[in-house]
Scaffold this motif. Structure first.
Motif, PDB file in Angstrom:
ATOM      1  N   LYS A  99      10.920  46.366  15.936  1.00 36.41           N
ATOM      2  CA  LYS A  99      11.284  45.681  14.698  1.00 36.41           C
ATOM      3  C   LYS A  99      12.352  44.634  15.009  1.00 36.41           C
ATOM      4  O   LYS A  99      12.945  44.638  16.096  1.00 36.41           O
ATOM      5  CB  LYS A  99      11.759  46.677  13.650  1.00 36.41           C
ATOM      6  N   ALA A 100      12.569  43.757  14.073  1.00 37.36           N
ATOM      7  CA  ALA A 100      13.575  42.711  14.229  1.00 37.36           C
ATOM      8  C   ALA A 100      14.951  43.331  14.442  1.00 37.36           C
ATOM      9  O   ALA A 100      15.234  44.422  13.955  1.00 37.36           O
ATOM     10  CB  ALA A 100      13.587  41.802  13.004  1.00 37.36           C
ATOM     11  N   GLU A 101      15.762  42.637  15.202  1.00 33.35           N
ATOM     12  CA  GLU A 101      17.124  43.039  15.564  1.00 33.35           C
ATOM     13  C   GLU A 101      17.169  44.094  16.665  1.00 33.35           C
ATOM     14  O   GLU A 101      18.254  44.514  17.063  1.00 33.35           O
ATOM     15  CB  GLU A 101      17.942  43.511  14.344  1.00 33.35           C
ATOM     16  N   ASP A 102      16.014  44.556  17.173  1.00 33.08           N
ATOM     17  CA  ASP A 102      15.997  45.454  18.334  1.00 33.08           C
ATOM     18  C   ASP A 102      16.268  44.636  19.589  1.00 33.08           C
ATOM     19  O   ASP A 102      15.859  43.484  19.695  1.00 33.08           O
ATOM     20  CB  ASP A 102      14.631  46.143  18.498  1.00 33.08           C
ATOM     21  N   SER A 103      16.933  45.254  20.562  1.00 30.50           N
ATOM     22  CA  SER A 103      17.074  44.620  21.872  1.00 30.50           C
ATOM     23  C   SER A 103      15.762  44.794  22.622  1.00 30.50           C
ATOM     24  O   SER A 103      15.083  45.809  22.474  1.00 30.50           O
ATOM     25  CB  SER A 103      18.210  45.265  22.658  1.00 30.50           C
ATOM     26  N   ILE A 104      15.411  43.812  23.425  1.00 36.18           N
ATOM     27  CA  ILE A 104      14.141  43.864  24.146  1.00 36.18           C
ATOM     28  C   ILE A 104      14.311  43.296  25.553  1.00 36.18           C
ATOM     29  O   ILE A 104      15.082  42.365  25.763  1.00 36.18           O
ATOM     30  CB  ILE A 104      13.044  43.090  23.373  1.00 36.18           C
ATOM     31  N   ASN A 105      13.623  43.905  26.489  1.00 37.31           N
ATOM     32  CA  ASN A 105      13.503  43.391  27.846  1.00 37.31           C
ATOM     33  C   ASN A 105      12.037  43.053  28.039  1.00 37.31           C
ATOM     34  O   ASN A 105      11.171  43.904  27.825  1.00 37.31           O
ATOM     35  CB  ASN A 105      13.928  44.427  28.884  1.00 37.31           C
ATOM     36  N   LEU A 106      11.759  41.818  28.412  1.00 32.65           N
ATOM     37  CA  LEU A 106      10.370  41.439  28.599  1.00 32.65           C
ATOM     38  C   LEU A 106      10.199  40.640  29.872  1.00 32.65           C
ATOM     39  O   LEU A 106      11.151  40.091  30.417  1.00 32.65           O
ATOM     40  CB  LEU A 106       9.833  40.678  27.385  1.00 32.65           C
ATOM     41  N   LYS A 107       8.963  40.616  30.337  1.00 40.55           N
ATOM     42  CA  LYS A 107       8.625  39.876  31.545  1.00 40.55           C
ATOM     43  C   LYS A 107       7.413  39.011  31.232  1.00 40.55           C
ATOM     44  O   LYS A 107       6.485  39.449  30.556  1.00 40.55           O
ATOM     45  CB  LYS A 107       8.310  40.851  32.676  1.00 40.55           C
ATOM     46  N   GLY A 108       7.440  37.764  31.704  1.00 36.46           N
ATOM     47  CA  GLY A 108       6.326  36.861  31.456  1.00 36.46           C
ATOM     48  C   GLY A 108       6.454  35.601  32.281  1.00 36.46           C
ATOM     49  O   GLY A 108       7.400  35.427  33.044  1.00 36.46           O
ATOM     50  N   ARG A 109       5.487  34.717  32.096  1.00 33.67           N
ATOM     51  CA  ARG A 109       5.452  33.443  32.814  1.00 33.67           C
ATOM     52  C   ARG A 109       6.031  32.355  31.928  1.00 33.67           C
ATOM     53  O   ARG A 109       5.608  32.189  30.791  1.00 33.67           O
ATOM     54  CB  ARG A 109       4.012  33.107  33.180  1.00 33.67           C
ATOM     55  N   LEU A 110       7.006  31.622  32.440  1.00 31.78           N
ATOM     56  CA  LEU A 110       7.618  30.546  31.675  1.00 31.78           C
ATOM     57  C   LEU A 110       6.671  29.347  31.655  1.00 31.78           C
ATOM     58  O   LEU A 110       6.293  28.835  32.693  1.00 31.78           O
ATOM     59  CB  LEU A 110       8.963  30.127  32.264  1.00 31.78           C
ATOM     60  N   VAL A 111       6.270  28.945  30.452  1.00 35.47           N
ATOM     61  CA  VAL A 111       5.333  27.846  30.279  1.00 35.47           C
ATOM     62  C   VAL A 111       6.073  26.522  30.144  1.00 35.47           C
ATOM     63  O   VAL A 111       5.613  25.492  30.626  1.00 35.47           O
ATOM     64  CB  VAL A 111       4.440  28.086  29.040  1.00 35.47           C
ATOM     65  N   GLY A 112       7.229  26.543  29.494  1.00 39.79           N
ATOM     66  CA  GLY A 112       7.977  25.298  29.349  1.00 39.79           C
ATOM     67  C   GLY A 112       9.033  25.387  28.279  1.00 39.79           C
ATOM     68  O   GLY A 112       9.270  26.437  27.684  1.00 39.79           O
ATOM     69  N   PHE A 113       9.663  24.257  28.053  1.00 40.80           N
ATOM     70  CA  PHE A 113      10.719  24.135  27.051  1.00 40.80           C
ATOM     71  C   PHE A 113      10.307  23.043  26.084  1.00 40.80           C
ATOM     72  O   PHE A 113      10.013  21.913  26.485  1.00 40.80           O
ATOM     73  CB  PHE A 113      12.046  23.784  27.721  1.00 40.80           C
ATOM     74  N   ASP A 114      10.272  23.365  24.807  1.00 42.65           N
ATOM     75  CA  ASP A 114       9.910  22.412  23.763  1.00 42.65           C
ATOM     76  C   ASP A 114      11.187  21.751  23.260  1.00 42.65           C
ATOM     77  O   ASP A 114      12.003  22.384  22.586  1.00 42.65           O
ATOM     78  CB  ASP A 114       9.181  23.133  22.632  1.00 42.65           C
ATOM     79  N   ASP A 115      11.376  20.475  23.601  1.00 38.86           N
ATOM     80  CA  ASP A 115      12.580  19.739  23.203  1.00 38.86           C
ATOM     81  C   ASP A 115      12.682  19.585  21.692  1.00 38.86           C
ATOM     82  O   ASP A 115      13.775  19.641  21.136  1.00 38.86           O
ATOM     83  CB  ASP A 115      12.589  18.341  23.820  1.00 38.86           C
ATOM     84  N   LEU A 116      11.551  19.383  21.039  1.00 40.52           N
ATOM     85  CA  LEU A 116      11.556  19.149  19.604  1.00 40.52           C
ATOM     86  C   LEU A 116      12.009  20.394  18.841  1.00 40.52           C
ATOM     87  O   LEU A 116      12.862  20.325  17.956  1.00 40.52           O
ATOM     88  CB  LEU A 116      10.167  18.717  19.134  1.00 40.52           C
ATOM     89  N   LEU A 117      11.446  21.549  19.187  1.00 37.15           N
ATOM     90  CA  LEU A 117      11.821  22.800  18.521  1.00 37.15           C
ATOM     91  C   LEU A 117      13.004  23.491  19.182  1.00 37.15           C
ATOM     92  O   LEU A 117      13.500  24.494  18.663  1.00 37.15           O
ATOM     93  CB  LEU A 117      10.626  23.756  18.508  1.00 37.15           C
ATOM     94  N   GLU A 118      13.427  22.976  20.321  1.00 37.11           N
ATOM     95  CA  GLU A 118      14.467  23.603  21.139  1.00 37.11           C
ATOM     96  C   GLU A 118      14.142  25.071  21.354  1.00 37.11           C
ATOM     97  O   GLU A 118      14.894  25.968  20.973  1.00 37.11           O
ATOM     98  CB  GLU A 118      15.846  23.408  20.519  1.00 37.11           C
ATOM     99  N   GLU A 119      13.000  25.298  21.998  1.00 35.41           N
ATOM    100  CA  GLU A 119      12.490  26.652  22.176  1.00 35.41           C
ATOM    101  C   GLU A 119      11.860  26.798  23.553  1.00 35.41           C
ATOM    102  O   GLU A 119      11.099  25.945  23.994  1.00 35.41           O
ATOM    103  CB  GLU A 119      11.455  26.916  21.084  1.00 35.41           C
ATOM    104  N   ILE A 120      12.177  27.890  24.224  1.00 35.96           N
ATOM    105  CA  ILE A 120      11.554  28.244  25.493  1.00 35.96           C
ATOM    106  C   ILE A 120      10.236  28.937  25.163  1.00 35.96           C
ATOM    107  O   ILE A 120      10.174  29.739  24.229  1.00 35.96           O
ATOM    108  CB  ILE A 120      12.452  29.203  26.300  1.00 35.96           C
ATOM    109  N   GLN A 121       9.201  28.658  25.938  1.00 39.14           N
ATOM    110  CA  GLN A 121       7.911  29.279  25.677  1.00 39.14           C
ATOM    111  C   GLN A 121       7.430  30.036  26.901  1.00 39.14           C
ATOM    112  O   GLN A 121       7.447  29.506  28.014  1.00 39.14           O
ATOM    113  CB  GLN A 121       6.893  28.223  25.260  1.00 39.14           C
ATOM    114  N   MET A 122       7.000  31.271  26.653  1.00 34.60           N
ATOM    115  CA  MET A 122       6.457  32.122  27.715  1.00 34.60           C
ATOM    116  C   MET A 122       5.123  32.677  27.265  1.00 34.60           C
ATOM    117  O   MET A 122       4.892  32.853  26.074  1.00 34.60           O
ATOM    118  CB  MET A 122       7.415  33.283  28.035  1.00 34.60           C
ATOM    119  N   ASP A 123       4.264  32.977  28.222  1.00 29.22           N
ATOM    120  CA  ASP A 123       3.001  33.646  27.894  1.00 29.22           C
ATOM    121  C   ASP A 123       2.790  34.808  28.865  1.00 29.22           C
ATOM    122  O   ASP A 123       3.596  35.031  29.770  1.00 29.22           O
ATOM    123  CB  ASP A 123       1.829  32.656  27.917  1.00 29.22           C
ATOM    124  N   GLN A 124       1.722  35.555  28.646  1.00 30.89           N
ATOM    125  CA  GLN A 124       1.372  36.726  29.445  1.00 30.89           C
ATOM    126  C   GLN A 124       2.547  37.720  29.508  1.00 30.89           C
ATOM    127  O   GLN A 124       2.801  38.329  30.544  1.00 30.89           O
ATOM    128  CB  GLN A 124       0.932  36.327  30.851  1.00 30.89           C
TER     129      GLN A 124
END
Length: 129
Positions: A99-124
């Motif tokens: 649920k929201a506000e839980d701490s999470i550890n995740l692993k994935g492939r970094l796809v890129g950084f969206d300058d417009l949304l200022e957001e890092i994107q990962m998949d898999q």
């Protein structure tokens, strides 16, 4: 003459097999790969905002283990937003108990950084216990 044709045929078979193996390589399995980098979402975000090209050279298409706090969950599209800076797309269904506000550890492939949304994107992505 027969010897030359045989050698030429053998060479073509070997080259053809090499090209086939190169084109049809196995896909990466991010879930079983060892993470190249381990950090918090804020550390990676700061690296991208400080110098986008250096961060791309260092992190792009690499397996990252990131930790942070869940901001938003989309169970239908299998996407979790972490620290309002990371959009993590999962390959499998998300666990019902997160649920929201839980701490999470995740692993994935970094796809890129969206300058417009200022957001890092990962998949898999997968959740690391």
């Amino acid at each position: 003459m027969k010897k030359k044709v045989f050698i030429l045929g053998l060479i073509l078979i070997v080259v053809g097999f090499g090209v086939y193996k190169y084109i049809y390589q196995d896909h990466r399995d991010i879930a079983t790969e060892e993470a190249n980098y381990s950090a918090t979402v804020k550390e990676i975000f700061n690296a991208f905002t400080a110098n986008d090209s250096l961060a791309n050279a260092k992190y792009l298409d690499k397996t990252l283990a990131l930790r942070g706090k869940i901001s938003n969950i989309d169970f239908v599209n299998k996407i979790i937003t972490v620290d309002e800076k990371l959009s993590a797309r999962f390959t499998t269904a998300l666990p019902e108990n997160i649920k929201a506000e839980d701490s999470i550890n995740l692993k994935g492939r970094l796809v890129g950084f969206d300058d417009l949304l200022e957001e890092i994107q990962m998949d898999q992505c997968t959740i690391v216990e």
